[in-house]
Scaffold this active site. Sequence first.
Site, PDB file in Angstrom:
ATOM      1  CB  CYS A   1      95.208  77.073  20.916  1.00  0.00           C
ATOM      2  SG  CYS A   1      95.460  77.865  22.521  1.00  0.00           S
TER       3      CYS A   1
ATOM      4  CD  GLU B   1     101.068  75.268  24.087  1.00  0.00           C
ATOM      5  OE1 GLU B   1     100.736  75.144  22.901  1.00  0.00           O
ATOM      6  OE2 GLU B   1     100.409  74.775  25.028  1.00  0.00           O
TER       7      GLU B   1
ATOM      8  CB  CYS C   1      99.028  78.807  23.488  1.00  0.00           C
ATOM      9  SG  CYS C   1      98.288  77.884  24.851  1.00  0.00           S
TER      10      CYS C   1
END
Length: 164
Positions: free
Chosen positions: A136, A102, A139
């Site tokens: 996460c 990402e 991200c």
Amino acid sequence: MKGDVLFVIIVVLQGVVDMKSGKRPSWDEYFLNIASVVSSRSTCLRRNYGAVIAKDNVIISTGYNGAPRGSENCVDRGSCKRKDLNVPPGERYELCEAVHAEQNAIINGTPERMKEAIIYISGFEEDGSYAEGKPCLLCSRMIKNAMISKVVYISKDGSIVKIE
């Protein structure tokens, strides 16, 4: 490992379009399949992730998880610090040299085009099964800061999850 991941990606792609019926994948399926192929470039020994950012059904950017440009990566080195130390997923990121898929997709994209875009994330474990594609915390913050309006990912059980 890379061969196994590629095999899984091919099986996933073959299952999406039934050539006899002519059924086309939805846009979400289409971009998730592309994210799966992007994941095959990953340099991580533990998990392979790919991300695609799209707006108005046009790809803006892609990214995969791996070492920063010019740095030695785990695949070439043949070892992973976190794997060698049996570090559980989501812990001790400071030991990892990789940039998340990402993050790479955001870095590689044009900021103005990302506003109101969608990011698609697909990942695979070492054994070829699906990895949890949910971003996460770091991200998620970057996605929000890039003004991306929606996240679509493949969960560990293979289902498609959408977060707005």
